[in-house]
Scaffold this active site. Structure first.
Site, mmCIF file in Angstrom:
data_model
loop_
_atom_site.group_PDB
_atom_site.id
_atom_site.type_symbol
_atom_site.label_atom_id
_atom_site.label_comp_id
_atom_site.label_asym_id
_atom_site.label_seq_id
_atom_site.Cartn_x
_atom_site.Cartn_y
_atom_site.Cartn_z
ATOM 1 N N GLY A 36 -4.660 3.755 1.507
ATOM 2 C CA GLY A 36 -6.019 4.286 1.319
ATOM 3 C C GLY A 36 -7.061 3.291 1.773
ATOM 4 O O GLY A 36 -6.882 2.090 1.583
ATOM 5 N N ARG A 95 -0.744 6.625 6.650
ATOM 6 C CA ARG A 95 0.479 6.467 5.866
ATOM 7 C C ARG A 95 1.616 6.811 6.822
ATOM 8 O O ARG A 95 1.664 7.903 7.363
ATOM 9 C CB ARG A 95 0.453 7.393 4.656
ATOM 10 N N ASP A 114 -0.015 -1.957 -2.635
ATOM 11 C CA ASP A 114 1.360 -2.441 -2.838
ATOM 12 C C ASP A 114 2.365 -1.809 -1.867
ATOM 13 O O ASP A 114 3.343 -2.462 -1.486
ATOM 14 C CB ASP A 114 1.812 -2.286 -4.300
ATOM 15 N N THR A 124 -7.845 -2.042 -2.063
ATOM 16 C CA THR A 124 -7.728 -0.764 -2.767
ATOM 17 C C THR A 124 -8.803 -0.738 -3.846
ATOM 18 O O THR A 124 -9.078 -1.775 -4.462
ATOM 19 C CB THR A 124 -6.324 -0.576 -3.397
ATOM 20 N N ASP A 138 -8.637 0.616 -6.680
ATOM 21 C CA ASP A 138 -8.098 0.750 -8.043
ATOM 22 C C ASP A 138 -7.968 -0.568 -8.810
ATOM 23 O O ASP A 138 -7.773 -0.560 -10.024
ATOM 24 C CB ASP A 138 -6.710 1.421 -8.001
ATOM 25 N N ARG A 154 -5.095 6.636 -10.940
ATOM 26 C CA ARG A 154 -3.930 7.403 -11.383
ATOM 27 C C ARG A 154 -3.077 6.573 -12.342
ATOM 28 O O ARG A 154 -2.557 7.063 -13.316
ATOM 29 C CB ARG A 154 -3.097 7.814 -10.155
HETATM 30 P P1 ATP Z 1 -2.939 2.657 -1.804
HETATM 31 O O1 ATP Z 1 -3.214 1.714 -2.947
HETATM 32 O O2 ATP Z 1 -4.143 3.215 -1.214
HETATM 33 O O3 ATP Z 1 -1.903 3.715 -2.153
HETATM 34 P P2 ATP Z 1 -0.793 1.465 -0.348
HETATM 35 O O4 ATP Z 1 -0.712 0.324 0.602
HETATM 36 O O5 ATP Z 1 -0.003 1.310 -1.623
HETATM 37 O O6 ATP Z 1 -2.314 1.739 -0.636
HETATM 38 P P3 ATP Z 1 1.066 3.437 0.647
HETATM 39 O O7 ATP Z 1 0.819 4.746 1.290
HETATM 40 O O8 ATP Z 1 1.923 3.383 -0.550
HETATM 41 O O9 ATP Z 1 -0.370 2.808 0.378
HETATM 42 O O10 ATP Z 1 1.716 2.455 1.732
HETATM 43 C C1 ATP Z 1 1.117 2.303 2.993
HETATM 44 C C2 ATP Z 1 2.168 2.295 4.053
HETATM 45 O O11 ATP Z 1 3.055 1.191 3.854
HETATM 46 C C3 ATP Z 1 3.082 3.517 4.064
HETATM 47 O O12 ATP Z 1 2.507 4.603 4.735
HETATM 48 C C4 ATP Z 1 4.290 2.979 4.816
HETATM 49 O O13 ATP Z 1 4.059 2.980 6.193
HETATM 50 C C5 ATP Z 1 4.340 1.532 4.309
HETATM 51 N N1 ATP Z 1 5.320 1.450 3.212
HETATM 52 C C6 ATP Z 1 5.142 1.785 1.927
HETATM 53 N N2 ATP Z 1 6.270 1.641 1.213
HETATM 54 C C7 ATP Z 1 7.212 1.237 2.087
HETATM 55 C C8 ATP Z 1 8.609 0.935 1.992
HETATM 56 N N3 ATP Z 1 9.270 1.035 0.828
HETATM 57 N N4 ATP Z 1 9.234 0.546 3.119
HETATM 58 C C9 ATP Z 1 8.591 0.437 4.281
HETATM 59 N N5 ATP Z 1 7.289 0.718 4.446
HETATM 60 C C10 ATP Z 1 6.597 1.112 3.364
#
Ligand code: ATP
Length: 328
Positions: A15, A76, A107, A130, A132, A176
């Site tokens: 995000g 994503r 994360d 983020t 959050d 969330r």
């Molecule tokens: P937010 O806090 O906004 O959710 P985020 O970084 O946690 O941010 P995610 O969509 O969970 O957002 O992760 C971003 C991207 O990181 C994913 O679209 C994917 O490409 C990569 N990613 C997440 N988890 C994994 C995983 N277990 N293995 C490999 N790549 C991952």
């Protein structure tokens, strides 16, 4: 001996949050300051898989410190979760001569980065972006302060209507899994009650509190509710429940939604982004990898990515008490 870093790739993922652009600018200019190249990777890990790269010099990031969103776009990427996807991404980085990465996100982004490092021994540093504020190892994530200010500003406006019509407003804010926005913005905006995922206040307590405030002469009230609160009802069901039990209340619901992620970053977020970007690049140049740069006791500090991913952030319980006292 760690390999010498000559070209750093930077991406934003997950995000978006206000301050990501200021962090990109900081990474780009820190690279220029140290006479190394910087490559912008578009659309997060998906752009890495597709080779969507652009060279970024210090002038390419003019006039973005004040802009919300991310000029590198975010995405994503499901493909990056597969080993074939990550292999393609690695081939593209190698072809482009990129020898280290700064990943800005949450994360999930760090999990992807860490995996990439494990598979290809590729240096990675993370910057927490983020709204959050739910990342372990930093008191503040990029965008959190801006989001708080946005939420407080909107609730101030809702209060004008609430007090003019003697209404009760339920305001749903993002969060969330974490109630940091709800708790802090709720106190800042003078909310009557704050419902957060970390704490189950229970429906009785909510009704009691509303009854008490009515009896004490309050004619309007604001209740701030994090989207993931534990009370077990969504905000509209909660409205129905309260109206059924306290017919004297005319309840309105306001779901703030994505507006909380947008807007020009606060000064705090701009400064934080600038500091974290410098530390991320300089840590790579020192041969470090697999860390998140964050803020601890107002100082920039490194946390192993693994801890940043697995660690749990806690809400400040003292704030719950402060909130209770303030709603007297
Ligand atoms: P937010 O806090 O906004 O959710 P985020 O970084 O946690 O941010 P995610 O969509 O969970 O957002 O992760 C971003 C991207 O990181 C994913 O679209 C994917 O490409 C990569 N990613 C997440 N988890 C994994 C995983 N277990 N293995 C490999 N790549 C991952």
């Amino acid at each position: 001996m760690p390999k010498t870093i000559k070209k750093v790739g930077v991406l934003t993922s997950g995000g978006d949050s206000p301050g990501m652009n200021a962090a990109i600018r900081s990474v780009v200019r820190t690279c220029a300051y140290h006479n190394i190249e910087c490559i912008g990777i578009y659309r997060g890990y998906q752009g890495m898989i597709e080779g969507d790269f652009k060279e970024m010099g210090p002038r390419s990031v003019n006039n973005i410190v004040n802009k919300g969103g991310t000029i590198l776009k975010s995405a994503r990427s499901l493909e990056f979760k597969t080993s074939e996807g990550r292999k393609k991404a690695h081939e593209n980085l190698t072809k482009a001569g990129i020898d280290a990465l700064v990943v800005i996100g949450g994360d999930g982004t760090f999990t992807g980065g860490l995996l990439f490092n494990t598979e290809f021994n590729f240096p990675v540093m993370g910057i927490p972006g983020t709204i959050d504020n739910d990342i372990f190892g930093t008191s503040h994530t990029l965008g959190y302060d801006t989001a708080l200010n946005t939420v407080v500003d909107v609730i101030d406006k809702i209060r004008d209507t609430a007090s003019s019509h003697n209404r009760l407003f339920f305001v749903e804010v993002m969060g969330r899994d974490a109630g940091h926005i709800a708790l802090n913005a709720g106190i800042g905006a003078g909310a009557e009650e704050i419902l957060i995922p970390e704490e189950d206040l229970g429906l009785d307590r909510l009704l009691e509190s509303l009854q008490k405030s009515k009896a004490s002469g309050k004619s309007s009230s604001i209740v701030v509710i994090a989207e993931g609160d534990k009370i077990g009802k969504n905000v509209f069901e909660l409205k129905d429940y309260v109206e059924a039990n306290l017919p004297e209340y005319d309840v309105r619901v306001s779901v703030l939604g994505h507006m909380q992620r947008g807007g020009s970053p606060s000064c705090f977020d701009r400064v934080l982004a600038s500091r974290l970007g410098v530390k991320a690049v300089e840590s790579l140049l020192e041969g470090k990898s697999n860390y998140m740069v964050g803020l601890q006791n107002d100082k920039v500090a490194l946390t192993p990515l693994e801890q940043a991913i697995k660690g749990k952030t806690m809400i400040d319980r003292e704030l719950l008490r402060v909130s209770d006292i303030m709603s007297t």
